[in-house]
Structures are given as C-alpha cells and as structure tokens.
Design a protein around this motif. Structure first.
Motif, PDB file in Angstrom:
ATOM      1  N   ASP A 160      41.039 -32.616  11.042  1.00  0.00           N
ATOM      2  CA  ASP A 160      41.632 -32.347  12.398  1.00  0.00           C
ATOM      3  C   ASP A 160      43.176 -31.907  12.138  1.00  0.00           C
ATOM      4  N   GLN A 161      43.587 -32.787  10.955  1.00  0.00           N
ATOM      5  CA  GLN A 161      45.123 -32.658  10.540  1.00  0.00           C
ATOM      6  C   GLN A 161      45.260 -31.162  10.071  1.00  0.00           C
ATOM      7  N   ALA A 162      44.258 -30.709   9.370  1.00  0.00           N
ATOM      8  CA  ALA A 162      44.231 -29.456   8.771  1.00  0.00           C
ATOM      9  C   ALA A 162      44.114 -28.257   9.674  1.00  0.00           C
ATOM     10  N   VAL A 163      43.468 -28.415  10.666  1.00  0.00           N
ATOM     11  CA  VAL A 163      43.277 -27.565  11.978  1.00  0.00           C
ATOM     12  C   VAL A 163      44.667 -27.526  12.629  1.00  0.00           C
ATOM     13  N   ARG A 164      45.481 -28.660  12.827  1.00  0.00           N
ATOM     14  CA  ARG A 164      46.583 -28.593  13.514  1.00  0.00           C
ATOM     15  C   ARG A 164      47.754 -27.834  12.599  1.00  0.00           C
ATOM     16  N   LEU A 165      47.510 -28.191  11.447  1.00  0.00           N
ATOM     17  CA  LEU A 165      48.354 -27.358  10.474  1.00  0.00           C
ATOM     18  C   LEU A 165      48.275 -26.104  10.620  1.00  0.00           C
ATOM     19  N   ALA A 166      47.180 -25.485  10.543  1.00  0.00           N
ATOM     20  CA  ALA A 166      46.809 -24.207  10.590  1.00  0.00           C
ATOM     21  C   ALA A 166      47.365 -23.410  11.819  1.00  0.00           C
ATOM     22  N   GLU A 167      47.295 -24.247  13.043  1.00  0.00           N
ATOM     23  CA  GLU A 167      47.570 -23.701  14.242  1.00  0.00           C
ATOM     24  C   GLU A 167      49.217 -23.779  14.205  1.00  0.00           C
ATOM     25  N   ARG A 168      49.816 -24.690  13.731  1.00  0.00           N
ATOM     26  CA  ARG A 168      51.420 -24.860  13.842  1.00  0.00           C
ATOM     27  C   ARG A 168      52.150 -23.956  13.020  1.00  0.00           C
ATOM     28  N   LEU A 169      51.328 -23.687  11.755  1.00  0.00           N
ATOM     29  CA  LEU A 169      52.210 -22.823  10.667  1.00  0.00           C
ATOM     30  C   LEU A 169      51.221 -21.820  10.339  1.00  0.00           C
ATOM     31  N   PRO A 170      51.071 -20.729  11.192  1.00  0.00           N
ATOM     32  CA  PRO A 170      49.992 -19.652  11.176  1.00  0.00           C
ATOM     33  C   PRO A 170      50.538 -18.767   9.790  1.00  0.00           C
ATOM     34  N   GLY A 171      51.648 -18.846   9.356  1.00  0.00           N
ATOM     35  CA  GLY A 171      51.974 -17.879   8.574  1.00  0.00           C
ATOM     36  C   GLY A 171      51.633 -18.410   6.895  1.00  0.00           C
ATOM     37  N   LEU A 172      51.408 -19.687   7.106  1.00  0.00           N
ATOM     38  CA  LEU A 172      51.576 -20.404   5.547  1.00  0.00           C
ATOM     39  C   LEU A 172      50.012 -20.200   5.201  1.00  0.00           C
ATOM     40  N   PRO A 173      49.620 -19.562   3.965  1.00  0.00           N
ATOM     41  CA  PRO A 173      48.554 -19.370   3.345  1.00  0.00           C
ATOM     42  C   PRO A 173      47.853 -20.887   2.948  1.00  0.00           C
ATOM     43  N   LEU A 174      46.807 -21.139   3.374  1.00  0.00           N
ATOM     44  CA  LEU A 174      46.137 -22.530   3.213  1.00  0.00           C
ATOM     45  C   LEU A 174      44.914 -22.280   2.466  1.00  0.00           C
ATOM     46  N   VAL A 175      44.619 -23.252   1.668  1.00  0.00           N
ATOM     47  CA  VAL A 175      43.201 -23.362   0.841  1.00  0.00           C
ATOM     48  C   VAL A 175      42.752 -24.721   0.998  1.00  0.00           C
ATOM     49  N   LEU A 176      41.688 -24.899   1.539  1.00  0.00           N
ATOM     50  CA  LEU A 176      40.783 -26.404   1.599  1.00  0.00           C
ATOM     51  C   LEU A 176      40.443 -26.679   0.285  1.00  0.00           C
ATOM     52  N   ASP A 177      40.865 -27.782  -0.300  1.00  0.00           N
ATOM     53  CA  ASP A 177      40.171 -28.390  -1.356  1.00  0.00           C
ATOM     54  C   ASP A 177      39.133 -29.090  -1.225  1.00  0.00           C
ATOM     55  N   HIS A 178      38.135 -28.720  -2.188  1.00  0.00           N
ATOM     56  CA  HIS A 178      36.696 -29.667  -2.025  1.00  0.00           C
ATOM     57  C   HIS A 178      36.078 -29.653  -0.880  1.00  0.00           C
ATOM     58  N   ALA A 179      36.235 -28.533  -0.160  1.00  0.00           N
ATOM     59  CA  ALA A 179      35.578 -28.174   1.136  1.00  0.00           C
ATOM     60  C   ALA A 179      35.649 -29.427   2.122  1.00  0.00           C
ATOM     61  N   GLY A 180      36.800 -30.156   2.057  1.00  0.00           N
ATOM     62  CA  GLY A 180      37.139 -31.182   3.005  1.00  0.00           C
ATOM     63  C   GLY A 180      36.437 -32.482   2.688  1.00  0.00           C
ATOM     64  N   LYS A 181      35.614 -32.527   1.637  1.00  0.00           N
ATOM     65  CA  LYS A 181      34.949 -33.580   1.192  1.00  0.00           C
ATOM     66  C   LYS A 181      34.163 -34.273   2.060  1.00  0.00           C
ATOM     67  N   PRO A 182      33.018 -33.595   2.380  1.00  0.00           N
ATOM     68  CA  PRO A 182      31.852 -34.216   3.251  1.00  0.00           C
ATOM     69  C   PRO A 182      30.929 -35.179   2.516  1.00  0.00           C
ATOM     70  N   ASP A 183      30.520 -36.066   3.116  1.00  0.00           N
ATOM     71  CA  ASP A 183      29.825 -37.140   2.665  1.00  0.00           C
ATOM     72  C   ASP A 183      28.474 -36.737   2.410  1.00  0.00           C
ATOM     73  N   LEU A 184      27.904 -36.422   1.200  1.00  0.00           N
ATOM     74  CA  LEU A 184      26.781 -36.133   0.816  1.00  0.00           C
ATOM     75  C   LEU A 184      25.814 -36.973   0.281  1.00  0.00           C
ATOM     76  N   VAL A 185      26.353 -38.210   0.450  1.00  0.00           N
ATOM     77  CA  VAL A 185      25.263 -39.250   0.098  1.00  0.00           C
ATOM     78  C   VAL A 185      24.630 -39.713   1.295  1.00  0.00           C
ATOM     79  N   GLY A 186      25.401 -39.715   2.434  1.00  0.00           N
ATOM     80  CA  GLY A 186      24.663 -40.151   3.679  1.00  0.00           C
ATOM     81  C   GLY A 186      24.090 -38.905   4.338  1.00  0.00           C
ATOM     82  N   GLY A 187      24.173 -37.732   3.857  1.00  0.00           N
ATOM     83  CA  GLY A 187      23.699 -36.499   4.410  1.00  0.00           C
ATOM     84  C   GLY A 187      24.855 -35.657   4.935  1.00  0.00           C
ATOM     85  N   GLU A 188      24.645 -34.351   5.471  1.00  0.00           N
ATOM     86  CA  GLU A 188      25.577 -33.460   5.917  1.00  0.00           C
ATOM     87  C   GLU A 188      26.158 -33.928   7.174  1.00  0.00           C
ATOM     88  N   PRO A 189      27.228 -34.681   7.336  1.00  0.00           N
ATOM     89  CA  PRO A 189      27.763 -34.972   8.658  1.00  0.00           C
ATOM     90  C   PRO A 189      28.012 -33.873   9.784  1.00  0.00           C
TER      91      PRO A 189
END
Length: 300
Positions: A160-189
């Motif tokens: 959610d922090q990344a979403v708000r960052l994209a909203e507040r600074l729309p001119g800043l190119p962003l790349v999400l590292d590691h797909a946001g680190k989903p928990d793949l041990v417990g299954g796709e959340p």
C-alpha cells in the motif's frame, strides 16, 4: 539488407560484494552462511551459463545491498571498468536535506553515468508510512528531477505504501523489486494480488520477476509453486512491464542462477516472441536506459 538484431538477455537485478573491502552485516544471519563470501562479476559470468529462450547473459543491473554511499561509489566505479554491468541501483539517504547535492556528486564522480536508479531498504522500516514521510518524498522528488528511477523494495504487507507513492509522485519511474515478495510458502495470498493490481494500475510502474524462489520453500519449490504468482504478474502488468532478474547470489539459497533461469524459460512458454523479448531485455533496457544493449539490439 537489414540484419536482425541479436536476442539478448539482461539480468536486471543482482548483487556483488567483497567482504575484504566492505562488511555486509546482514550476512551475519546464520541462515545466510552459504553466501557469506565474496562475489565478483567474474563469478557471475562463470555461474550464469543457462540460456533463456535461446539467449545468453548479455548485460546486468547491479543493485546496492547496504545503506552506504561508499558501496554505491564502488559499484559505479566497477560498472565503468566491467562491460557486463550496464547500470547501477545505488543508495543515498533520502531523508537528508543535502540529498540533491549527494546525487549530483555521485553522478559527476567515477562511473556516475551508470547510476540509473536508487533504492531504500523499506522492507526493514518499521514505519508503515515510511515512503510517505515528507523528508522521504522530498528526497524522491530530487531523484526524479535528475532523471533517475526508484527501485521499490517492500514486502507484501507494505505494498500500500508503494501504491500511495505512485499516486503522489506520478512522474517518478518506479520498479517493484521481487514482485513485492509474496509469501509462496503459505500459498499465493489474495491480499498480495489485490495490492499488486492496484500498483500495476499506475503506468509509470514496472516490475521485476525476481526473488520469488527465496519466497518459496528453498529446498522443495518447483515451477508449479512459482506459476500462480507469475500468472498474476503477467495479467496485472503485461509482459512489456516485466523484467527478468536473478537476485543472484541470494538466489543461491534456493537453487541458484541457472535453476531460476530454467524456471523463467518454462514460465515464458506460450508467450509471443515480442513478450519474451520484453521480459528478458526490453523492459529493463527502457527503464534503466541501457545504452550498450540499445546499441546491440538496434534502435527501434
């Protein structure tokens, strides 16, 4: 007669460190004993031998590990010496009032032309609104003013922090590292997918297909464990906003560079030639402005 540009493979996310030159305190974790040693570009060359969709490793983006400007200076100087490294994701203190001056100094210094993005270790920040702090936003504005991007390193619950960052600074190119680190041990959340799709709705955001095997069970994961997350990423971002990254040598904890490359090769089965090219080279080349690869592939 125009020749067809050669297919290339870009590793858009890996690390390097020399423990004799610079400590890496995070490696003191007993679970990381197997990677508590020095890793150089030549080690990567010797390791990364697996082809992906018929492509061999052509160039890389090296990413900071510690919140330390001298490490960034070392990586920039290394990029200037080693043709394998085409871009550097560095670190500066975004909260410093002098962040702009620090960025200008790095850009003007040895190898400064290879600085393409900055990264903060947000995944370890206890403040649930760290990316919304006024001093951080001021620092990120300085990053954007210099034509640089920002690598977003967050865990699933911090998206959610990344979403708000994209909203507040729309001119800043962003790349999400590691797909946001989903928990793949417990299954796709489900909450990871929901947050990820909200982030992907912002066109200035792209995403790294990296770091997923270390979010799965290190010893028992299979492609089937990774595929649900891949399917969400492909649906949310589209191939032209995804980029391959190995997260080597951290990937060695869960199988290594070649096994991850083989997995990505399998995941790409069914994608078109253009989609495959985007994931393996095009997205990273565009986001990080990889001039050496642009020359190899030809401007088009």
């Amino acid at each position: 007669m125009t020749s067809t540009p050669p297919p290339v493979l870009i590793d858009a996310h890996h690390h390097l460190w020399d423990l004799a030159q610079r400590p890496q305190p995070w490696l003191d974790d007993p679970a990381l004993t197997s990677i508590r040693c020095t890793f150089t570009p030549d080690d990567l060359r010797a390791t990364a031998t697996r082809e992906v969709a018929g492509r061999r490793l052509h160039g890389t983006v090296v990413v900071q590990c510690v919140p330390d400007v001298p490490e960034t200076e070392d990586l920039l100087a290394l990029a200037a010496r080693d043709p394998l490294i085409e871009a550097v994701v560095g670190w500066v203190d975004l909260t410093s009032p002098a962040v702009g001056d620090e960025l200008d100094r790095l850009i003007a210094g040895p190898g400064g032309g290879f600085l393409r993005s900055l990264r903060s270790l947000v995944q370890g920040e206890p403040d649930p609104e760290w990316l919304q702090r006024a001093d951080v936003e001021r620092g990120l504005a300085a990053v954007g003013e210099r034509g640089l991007g920002y690598d977003v390193l967050v865990r699933s619950h911090q998206l959610d922090q990344a979403v708000r960052l994209a909203e507040r600074l729309p001119g800043l190119p962003l790349v999400l590292d590691h797909a946001g680190k989903p928990d793949l041990v417990g299954g796709e959340p489900a909450d990871w997918e929901s947050r990820l799709r909200r982030l992907a709705a912002h066109p200035q955001v792209v995403c790294k297909v990296s770091g997923l095997i270390t979010e799965a069970d290190h010893d028992t994961w299979t492609t089937a464990d990774i595929r649900p997350a891949w399917d969400v990423l492909l649906s949310a971002f589209g191939a032209d906003r995804l980029m391959f990254g190995s997260d080597w040598p951290v990937a060695n904890l869960a199988g290594g560079w070649n096994r991850w490359a083989a997995t990505v090769d399998e995941l790409l089965d069914g994608c078109s030639a253009d989609e495959t090219s985007a994931v393996l080279a095009g997205t990273a080349t565009a986001f990080y402005r990889l001039t050496r690869t642009e020359e190899t592939m030809g401007s088009r």
